[in-house]
Design a protein around this motif. Structure first.
Motif, PDB file in Angstrom:
ATOM      1  N   GLY A 145      14.154  -0.632   0.393  1.00  0.00           N
ATOM      2  CA  GLY A 145      13.215  -0.951   0.400  1.00  0.00           C
ATOM      3  C   GLY A 145      12.425  -0.074   0.389  1.00  0.00           C
ATOM      4  N   LEU A 146      12.513   1.142  -0.459  1.00  0.00           N
ATOM      5  CA  LEU A 146      11.402   2.484  -0.441  1.00  0.00           C
ATOM      6  C   LEU A 146      11.277   2.092  -2.267  1.00  0.00           C
ATOM      7  N   CYS A 147      13.247   1.960  -2.314  1.00  0.00           N
ATOM      8  CA  CYS A 147      13.865   2.424  -4.068  1.00  0.00           C
ATOM      9  C   CYS A 147      12.708   0.736  -4.360  1.00  0.00           C
ATOM     10  N   LEU A 148      13.003  -0.408  -4.136  1.00  0.00           N
ATOM     11  CA  LEU A 148      12.028  -1.521  -4.520  1.00  0.00           C
ATOM     12  C   LEU A 148      10.052  -1.012  -4.902  1.00  0.00           C
ATOM     13  N   ALA A 149      10.050  -0.505  -4.073  1.00  0.00           N
ATOM     14  CA  ALA A 149       8.535  -0.366  -3.797  1.00  0.00           C
ATOM     15  C   ALA A 149       8.067   0.987  -4.879  1.00  0.00           C
ATOM     16  N   LEU A 150       9.111   1.954  -4.998  1.00  0.00           N
ATOM     17  CA  LEU A 150       8.665   2.777  -6.284  1.00  0.00           C
ATOM     18  C   LEU A 150       8.666   2.381  -7.657  1.00  0.00           C
ATOM     19  N   ALA A 151      10.377   0.771  -7.419  1.00  0.00           N
ATOM     20  CA  ALA A 151      10.050   0.211  -8.903  1.00  0.00           C
ATOM     21  C   ALA A 151       8.956  -0.596  -9.521  1.00  0.00           C
ATOM     22  N   GLY A 195      -1.314  -1.346   3.571  1.00  0.00           N
ATOM     23  CA  GLY A 195      -1.331  -1.942   4.879  1.00  0.00           C
ATOM     24  C   GLY A 195      -1.164  -0.708   5.615  1.00  0.00           C
ATOM     25  N   ALA A 196      -2.108  -0.206   6.839  1.00  0.00           N
ATOM     26  CA  ALA A 196      -1.697   0.646   7.718  1.00  0.00           C
ATOM     27  C   ALA A 196      -0.936   0.529   8.546  1.00  0.00           C
ATOM     28  N   ALA A 197       0.198  -0.101   9.230  1.00  0.00           N
ATOM     29  CA  ALA A 197       1.027  -0.189   9.475  1.00  0.00           C
ATOM     30  C   ALA A 197       2.606   0.503   8.369  1.00  0.00           C
ATOM     31  N   ALA A 198       2.071   0.045   7.498  1.00  0.00           N
ATOM     32  CA  ALA A 198       3.093   1.068   6.791  1.00  0.00           C
ATOM     33  C   ALA A 198       4.068   1.655   6.919  1.00  0.00           C
ATOM     34  N   TYR A 199       5.705   2.021   6.364  1.00  0.00           N
ATOM     35  CA  TYR A 199       5.769   3.769   6.997  1.00  0.00           C
ATOM     36  C   TYR A 199       6.958   3.428   5.676  1.00  0.00           C
ATOM     37  N   PHE A 200       7.277   4.551   5.237  1.00  0.00           N
ATOM     38  CA  PHE A 200       8.369   4.774   3.812  1.00  0.00           C
ATOM     39  C   PHE A 200       9.800   5.647   4.703  1.00  0.00           C
ATOM     40  N   ARG A 201      10.532   5.737   4.210  1.00  0.00           N
ATOM     41  CA  ARG A 201      12.067   6.525   5.025  1.00  0.00           C
ATOM     42  C   ARG A 201      13.028   6.666   3.622  1.00  0.00           C
ATOM     43  N   ALA A 202      13.806   7.843   3.531  1.00  0.00           N
ATOM     44  CA  ALA A 202      14.756   7.652   2.323  1.00  0.00           C
ATOM     45  C   ALA A 202      15.930   7.626   3.396  1.00  0.00           C
TER      46      ALA A 202
END
Length: 275
Positions: A123-129, A136-143
């Motif tokens: 999902g992080l890869c999708l966002a980076l692509a 949003g305030a609730a967003a978070y990212f993890r490799a």
């Protein structure tokens, strides 16, 4: 806002002229990257790429998650793998996911990731692509790969993340597998801005509409040269690509003259795709 039926797991809306919103629609699984989601998403990206009425795209997730990455409970079916050995099956599966990541990058239209919750692993890869990310305030990212006993490098992550936030931060985030919340993501440049959850889609729609108002070849060539700059081996080679893009638009459209005239007349420019 009406939705085009693509599959039960991927929806396409056209809420404003020139703007398409692609929604991963499996909220009960946090929009994980099961093949039941990725196969129709790959098809949607190909369809949108060739839809000349669409000039900007937003990618988001239904419910409280953007995408939680690999689905370890319900991976779904990979097409056209009958009779393959396990290694060959793995290669075909990876190729399908690669196609999705590269499909986002290869869209003619700029893509805005409206990250509304967890963006984990793939999902992080999708966002980076995507070309632009808004959280949003609730967003978070993890490799997440490192947390699962695997490498954190997947689907271009080790290429894209250092270019987005710098090498030291990328190494630390990928090697520790820790979460990055929306506030930190904005501070380190992982997202361009973070906004209240209720404002996420309106903010992205306004941004997409602004992009759609500009010259189509101007926007498309800007996206291409930005990405080619990430790939460029030398500054000189990249500057030549940038120069050719500027020259192409300067000679083949009247948009530069229109912009100058609009500023002189204190009005918004009206761009066209040719003279």
């Amino acid at each position: 806002m009406s939705a085009d039926f693509v599959s039960e797991f991927v929806l396409v809306d056209r809420p404003r002229p020139g703007v398409a919103v692609i929604t991963l629609n499996r909220p009960e699984r946090m929009n994980s990257m099961a093949f039941d989601v990725m196969v129709p998403l790959r098809r949607v990206l190909d369809d949108v790429k060739h839809d000349n009425d669409v000039r900007a795209v937003i990618l988001t997730g239904a419910g409280s998650g953007f995408s939680s990455g690999a689905d370890h409970k319900s991976a779904g079916a990979v097409p056209h793998v009958e009779g393959l050995t396990r290694p060959a099956f793995g290669l075909r599966s990876m190729q399908l996911l690669d196609d999705v990541i590269l499909g986002l990058r290869r869209l003619h239209q700029p893509v805005i990731a409206a990250v509304n919750g967890a963006a984990i692993g793939g999902g992080l890869c999708l966002a980076l692509a995507c070309d632009i990310r808004v959280a949003g305030a609730a967003a978070y990212f993890r490799a997440a790969g490192i947390n699962n006993g695997l490498t954190a490098s997947e689907l271009g992550l080790s290429f894209l993340l250092p270019r987005a936030i710098g090498t030291s931060r990328a190494f630390e985030i990928m090697l520790t597998g820790r979460d990055v919340d929306a506030v930190e993501a904005e501070r380190i440049g992982l997202v361009s801005q973070q906004v209240p959850d209720a404002d996420l889609l309106p903010t992205c729609l306004a941004m997409a509409q602004r992009i759609a108002s500009f010259s189509r070849p101007g926007i498309e060539l800007t996206k291409r040269t930005l990405w080619s700059g990430l790939d460029a081996a030398t500054l000189e080679g990249h500057m030549q690509a940038e120069g050719l893009g500027q020259l192409y638009l300067r000679l083949l459209t009247g948009n530069f003259e229109e912009a100058v005239a609009a500023r002189a007349e204190n009005r918004d420019p009206v761009f066209t795709d040719d003279k």
